[in-house]
Design a protein around this motif. Sequence first.
Motif, mmCIF file in Angstrom:
data_model
loop_
_atom_site.group_PDB
_atom_site.id
_atom_site.type_symbol
_atom_site.label_atom_id
_atom_site.label_comp_id
_atom_site.label_asym_id
_atom_site.label_seq_id
_atom_site.Cartn_x
_atom_site.Cartn_y
_atom_site.Cartn_z
ATOM 1 N N SER A 174 0.828 -1.201 0.000
ATOM 2 C CA SER A 174 0.000 0.000 0.000
ATOM 3 C C SER A 174 0.863 1.252 0.000
ATOM 4 C CB SER A 174 -0.917 -0.003 1.230
ATOM 5 O OG SER A 174 -1.596 1.247 1.338
ATOM 6 N N ILE A 175 0.370 2.284 -0.639
ATOM 7 C CA ILE A 175 1.075 3.554 -0.675
ATOM 8 C C ILE A 175 1.194 4.167 0.717
ATOM 9 C CG2 ILE A 175 -0.955 5.010 -1.052
ATOM 10 C CD1 ILE A 175 0.746 6.592 -3.077
ATOM 11 N N CYS A 176 0.366 3.710 1.642
ATOM 12 C CA CYS A 176 0.417 4.216 3.021
ATOM 13 C C CYS A 176 1.651 3.722 3.770
ATOM 14 C CB CYS A 176 -0.832 3.789 3.785
ATOM 15 S SG CYS A 176 -2.377 4.412 3.099
ATOM 16 N N ARG A 177 2.272 2.656 3.299
ATOM 17 C CA ARG A 177 3.440 2.094 3.975
ATOM 18 C C ARG A 177 4.701 2.783 3.447
ATOM 19 N NH1 ARG A 177 1.287 -0.356 8.223
ATOM 20 N NH2 ARG A 177 3.474 -0.919 8.595
ATOM 21 N N VAL A 178 5.229 3.696 4.257
ATOM 22 C CA VAL A 178 6.365 4.519 3.847
ATOM 23 C C VAL A 178 7.684 3.979 4.391
ATOM 24 C CG1 VAL A 178 7.370 6.829 3.886
ATOM 25 C CG2 VAL A 178 4.876 6.549 3.738
ATOM 26 N N ASP A 179 7.718 3.649 5.681
ATOM 27 C CA ASP A 179 8.963 3.240 6.334
ATOM 28 C C ASP A 179 9.024 1.759 6.673
ATOM 29 O OD1 ASP A 179 10.077 5.889 6.428
ATOM 30 O OD2 ASP A 179 8.639 6.342 8.005
ATOM 31 N N SER A 180 7.890 1.089 6.717
ATOM 32 C CA SER A 180 7.885 -0.332 7.090
ATOM 33 C C SER A 180 6.791 -1.056 6.328
ATOM 34 C CB SER A 180 7.661 -0.494 8.595
ATOM 35 O OG SER A 180 6.395 0.030 8.982
ATOM 36 N N LEU A 181 6.977 -2.366 6.184
ATOM 37 C CA LEU A 181 5.976 -3.184 5.498
ATOM 38 C C LEU A 181 4.809 -3.488 6.424
ATOM 39 C CD1 LEU A 181 8.228 -5.819 3.677
ATOM 40 C CD2 LEU A 181 7.272 -3.712 2.744
ATOM 41 N N SER A 182 3.662 -3.740 5.832
ATOM 42 C CA SER A 182 2.513 -4.200 6.605
ATOM 43 C C SER A 182 2.771 -5.627 7.068
ATOM 44 C CB SER A 182 1.251 -4.162 5.734
ATOM 45 O OG SER A 182 1.414 -5.029 4.615
ATOM 46 N N VAL A 183 1.936 -6.118 7.973
ATOM 47 C CA VAL A 183 2.085 -7.500 8.442
ATOM 48 C C VAL A 183 1.964 -8.470 7.267
ATOM 49 C CG1 VAL A 183 1.079 -9.301 9.891
ATOM 50 C CG2 VAL A 183 1.250 -6.963 10.752
ATOM 51 N N THR A 184 0.980 -8.233 6.406
ATOM 52 C CA THR A 184 0.810 -9.089 5.233
ATOM 53 C C THR A 184 2.025 -9.011 4.322
ATOM 54 O OG1 THR A 184 -1.575 -8.681 5.318
ATOM 55 C CG2 THR A 184 -0.696 -9.616 3.282
ATOM 56 N N GLY A 185 2.573 -7.814 4.152
ATOM 57 C CA GLY A 185 3.760 -7.651 3.332
ATOM 58 C C GLY A 185 4.947 -8.422 3.876
ATOM 59 N N ARG A 186 5.123 -8.398 5.192
ATOM 60 C CA ARG A 186 6.244 -9.129 5.800
ATOM 61 C C ARG A 186 6.075 -10.637 5.616
ATOM 62 N NH1 ARG A 186 5.582 -5.164 9.937
ATOM 63 N NH2 ARG A 186 4.537 -6.657 11.317
ATOM 64 N N ILE A 187 4.830 -11.097 5.637
ATOM 65 C CA ILE A 187 4.576 -12.533 5.451
ATOM 66 C C ILE A 187 4.858 -12.959 4.009
ATOM 67 C CG2 ILE A 187 2.777 -14.321 5.458
ATOM 68 C CD1 ILE A 187 1.468 -12.819 7.788
ATOM 69 N N LEU A 188 4.417 -12.148 3.051
ATOM 70 C CA LEU A 188 4.504 -12.539 1.644
ATOM 71 C C LEU A 188 5.799 -12.122 0.960
ATOM 72 C CD1 LEU A 188 0.843 -11.835 0.453
ATOM 73 C CD2 LEU A 188 1.871 -14.004 1.151
ATOM 74 N N TYR A 189 6.587 -11.276 1.584
ATOM 75 C CA TYR A 189 7.843 -10.828 0.982
ATOM 76 C C TYR A 189 8.755 -11.997 0.577
ATOM 77 C CZ TYR A 189 12.418 -8.564 0.536
ATOM 78 O OH TYR A 189 13.648 -8.150 0.081
ATOM 79 N N PRO A 190 8.944 -13.027 1.423
ATOM 80 C CA PRO A 190 9.865 -14.108 1.033
ATOM 81 C C PRO A 190 9.331 -15.005 -0.080
ATOM 82 C CG PRO A 190 9.518 -14.042 3.427
ATOM 83 C CD PRO A 190 8.454 -13.202 2.800
ATOM 84 N N VAL A 191 8.019 -15.089 -0.238
ATOM 85 C CA VAL A 191 7.453 -16.076 -1.166
ATOM 86 C C VAL A 191 6.858 -15.467 -2.428
ATOM 87 C CG1 VAL A 191 6.960 -17.669 0.720
ATOM 88 C CG2 VAL A 191 5.187 -16.071 -0.016
ATOM 89 N N SER A 192 6.744 -14.154 -2.489
ATOM 90 C CA SER A 192 6.153 -13.529 -3.673
ATOM 91 C C SER A 192 7.131 -13.573 -4.840
ATOM 92 C CB SER A 192 5.760 -12.081 -3.372
ATOM 93 O OG SER A 192 6.897 -11.329 -2.989
ATOM 94 N N ASP A 193 6.594 -13.640 -6.063
ATOM 95 C CA ASP A 193 7.425 -13.615 -7.262
ATOM 96 C C ASP A 193 7.797 -12.185 -7.645
ATOM 97 O OD1 ASP A 193 7.395 -16.526 -8.084
ATOM 98 O OD2 ASP A 193 5.243 -16.132 -7.969
ATOM 99 N N TYR A 194 6.853 -11.274 -7.447
ATOM 100 C CA TYR A 194 7.110 -9.856 -7.690
ATOM 101 C C TYR A 194 6.542 -9.074 -6.504
ATOM 102 C CZ TYR A 194 8.022 -11.389 -12.465
ATOM 103 O OH TYR A 194 8.525 -12.035 -13.562
#
Length: 216
Positions: A174-194
């Motif tokens: 989300s554009i609202c996340r400026v300095d840190s990832l959301s909880v969902t982002g932290r979960i999916l960061y290692p497994v996402s393709d893009y």
Amino acid sequence: MSFLPVVVFVLIFLCFVFLLRLYVVIKTGSKYKPGSKGSVVVLAVAGSGGHTTELLRLMDSLSPSYKPRHYVIADTDKISEEKICTFESSKELRASEPQFTICRVPRSREVHQSWSSSVISTLHALLYSVPLVYKLRPDLVLCNGPGTCVPLCAAGLLLGILGMKKVLIVYVESICRVDSLSVTGRILYPVSDYFFVQWATLRDKYPKAIYLGRIV
């Protein structure tokens, strides 16, 4: 003779095979080019409020070859369906027939829900997500932060691990996340393709992230 050591060894071996297969699926994701011979089936996960608004902006930027479009919303979401139908109605004016569906799954986590109970509700949502993803067989899952996307992405990964179909996981923070990832982002960061971020500060913190400026 105790069979416990044998059972432990088998479980460790199965875990190793699973993790190895998961690694292979993730590493080969960037080489997979869906739609090279036709349309691209999209499974778009809508949240509520701003999540849905941003998701629809992303969907509006896709070419007509991204069809059919399957939207997934939480079963308690009463607003997103109306927004999606309004958005798609403009596309239908340019198409001969509707190219979208809306599906519902249980919400993974309600606002202010405890983390311990969220594990149970997420597993409950996963039971609905696996058969849904298996039925729709999307080429990619597009999501931008709602917790509902976690079990759906897990189901997409499962199809690849089992060798049924490679499903690309495309995550836009989300554009609202400026300095840190959301909880969902932290979960999916290692497994996402893009994995896309919309602020350079996040790109600097997370080397896998793709920064293209503001995209919603």
